[in-house]
Enzyme design. Structure first.
Site, PDB file in Angstrom:
ATOM      1  CB  SER A 175      -6.246  -2.043  -0.896  1.00  0.00           C
ATOM      2  OG  SER A 175      -5.474  -0.975  -0.373  1.00  0.00           O
ATOM      3  CD  GLU A 176      -0.355   0.053   0.186  1.00  0.00           C
ATOM      4  OE1 GLU A 176       0.127   0.824  -0.649  1.00  0.00           O
ATOM      5  OE2 GLU A 176      -0.113   0.142   1.390  1.00  0.00           O
TER       6      GLU A 176
HETATM    7 ZN    ZN Z   1       1.711   2.408   1.789  1.00  0.00          ZN
END
Ligand code: ZN
Length: 375
Positions: A175-176
Site C-alpha cells: 500500500s506504500e
Molecule cells: Zn513504513
C-alpha cells in the site's frame, strides 16, 4: 453549438491505449489526431471502432485539411493515468510482459536478497518496509503487502504502473507503493526505492531532528544531508507527496514519526544508503555517551568529500550554491549536539523569512559563544 466533429490531439504520444480511447470518448471526441507512427493497441482499436471514433494521422490531416486544426479541440490531460504532469501525456501503456523477462527475474531475486538483509539488520518489523525497482518507463516491480521481508520469494512480487495500478503478480502490491512512485516521477535517475524503519534513524524521525554533518566521510559521500518530510498517514496520496520537495537533492529522507526512504540506481545501492544512515545515527548516539565532544571534518576536507560525491553523480543540496547559507546554518549547531533542528536545507518547513534566519543565526551564535566562554 453545431454538432461539429470534435478532435483530440495526442500527436505527442507514441502509443494509444484503450484508456486514451476511453478518455477521448468520455470527452465527446469523434476523432483522435495521432502522430504518424503511433502504435494503437488492439483493445484501443476495438474500442474506437465500437464507438465510431476515427483515427487521423497528423501527416494525413495536414495534407488533406490544413484547416482541421482550427476546430480541433486538443484536450490536455487526455491520458487516463490521472497524473498532472506533462510527462504523463507521453507515458507509454504499461507492458505486463516485462514482469517475466530475464532482467525482471534477476531484479526479483535481488529484491528478495535485499529484503532478507533489511530483516536481518532489524530495519523492518512484522510486514513493514517495502522495496521497488523501475524496470520500464511505466512499470515498477514491488514487494507485496503483508509479507515479512525475510520470507519474500520472487513469486510474491508484483508489478504496477506509475499510477499504482497492479499489472502483474498474484499478491496485492504494497500500500506504500505511492511513496516510491512519487520519487520515480520526480527523479529520472531513481531506479529503485527502499523504505524501512531502522531504529536509530527512526529515532531521529520521531523527534523531528536530523543528524549533524561532516563527522564520518562515507556518510557525507553516500547520503550527506538527510531531509525530513512532515508526517502524514502512511499509504495515502498525501503521505506519498510529502517527499516530493526533497528527493531531487536528497537520496535519503527521514519520514517524520515513521521511518526512512532511500532511492538509488540499483536495489542494492538503495539498501546501502539505509545502512549508511542507520549506522551513522547509531554511531552518533554511541559517541554521545562518551561525554566527549565529537570532532568534525574541516571545511576544506569536507569540500574534498563533496567533490568525490559529485564525481560519483550522487545528489546533494550543498551543490546548490544559492542555498549555501541555509546549508551552513545546519552546521552552526550547539557544540556536540547530535540532533539538530532541521533547517530548510534539511527539508525542514520551507524557506524561512530573512528575519527568522537572522534570529536563528543569532541564537546559534549566542549558544556557541556561551559554550566557548564557559570553558
Ligand atoms: Zn513504513
Amino acid at each position: 453549438m453545431k454538432n461539429e466533429a470534435k478532435s483530440i490531439d495526442i500527436t505527442g504520444q507514441k502509443l494509444l491505449s484503450v484508456r486514451d480511447a476511453q478518455s477521448a470518448h468520455a470527452a465527446g471526441a469523434s476523432r483522435i489526431l495521432v502522430c504518424e507512427n503511433c502504435v494503437v493497441t488492439p483493445s484501443a482499436r476495438d474500442f474506437l471502432a465500437q464507438n465510431n471514433i476515427a483515427l487521423v494521422s497528423s501527416a494525413a490531416s495536414k495534407a488533406a485539411a490544413p484547416a482541421a486544426h482550427a476546430d480541433a479541440a486538443p484536450v490536455t490531460g487526455l491520458s487516463a493515468y490521472g497524473a498532472n504532469s506533462g510527462a504523463a501525456l507521453s507515458r507509454t501503456a504499461p507492458n505486463p510482459k516485462l514482469f517475466f523477462t530475464p532482467e525482471a527475474e534477476a531484479i526479483k531475486k535481488e529484491i528478495c536478497a535485499v529484503g532478507r538483509k533489511l530483516w536481518m539488520r532489524q530495519f523492518v518489523d512484522g510486514n513493514g518496509g517495502n522495496i521497488s525497482y523501475r524496470i520500464g518507463p511505466n512499470e515498477v516491480i514491488c514487494t507485496p503487502t503483508l509479507v515479512s521481508k525475510f520470507d519474500l520469494t520472487p513469486e510474491d512480487l508484483s508489478m504496477v504502473d506509475l499510477e499504482g495500478n497492479q499489472i502483474a503478480g498474484t499478491r496485492p502490491r504494497t500500500s506504500e507503493i505511492f511513496l516510491h512512485l512519487e520519487i520515480y516521477k520526480a527523479v529520472s535517475e531513481a531506479k529503485s526505492c527502499v523504505h524501512c524503519h531502522p531504529p536509530h534513524a527512526t529515532a531521529y524521525a520521531i523527534t523531528g531532528k536530523v543528524p549533524p554533518n561532516m563527522v564520518i566521510p562515507e556518510f557525507e559521500v553516500f547520503v550527506g544531508k538527510v531531509a525530513i518530510s512532515p508526517y502524514k498517514t502512511p499509504g495515502t496520496a498525501e503521505f506519498a507527496q510529502t517527499v516530493i520537495p526533497f528527493v531531487k537533492q536528497h537520496n535519503t529522507v527521514l519520514l517524520q514519526n515513521h521511518g526512512i526512504i532511500c532511492w538509488a540506481d540499483t536495489v542494492t545501492h538503495a539498501e546501502w544508503y539505509a545502512e549508511v544512515l542507520e549506522t551513522y545515527c547509531w554511531t552518533l548516539m554511541l559517541a554521545a555517551q562518551l561525554g566527549t565532544p565529537i570532532s568534525r571534518i574541516s571545511e576544506e576536507q569536507g569540500s574534498e568529500l563533496l567533490a568525490i560525491k559529485k564525481k560519483l553523480g550522487l545528489p546533494d543540496i550543498r551543490f546548490d550554491t544559492s542555498r549555501m547559507k541555509e546549508c551552513q546554518l545546519s552546521d552552526l549547531e550547539v557544540p556536540n549536539s547530535i540532533a539538530l533542528t532541521p533547517t530548510p536545507c534539511d527539508g525542514g518547513t520551507g524557506r524561512p523569512a530573512e528575519a527568522d534566519l537572522e534570529a536563528l543565526i543569532k541564537s546559534v551564535t549566542d549558544a556557541v559563544m556561551g559554550a566557548i566562554g564557559s570553558k
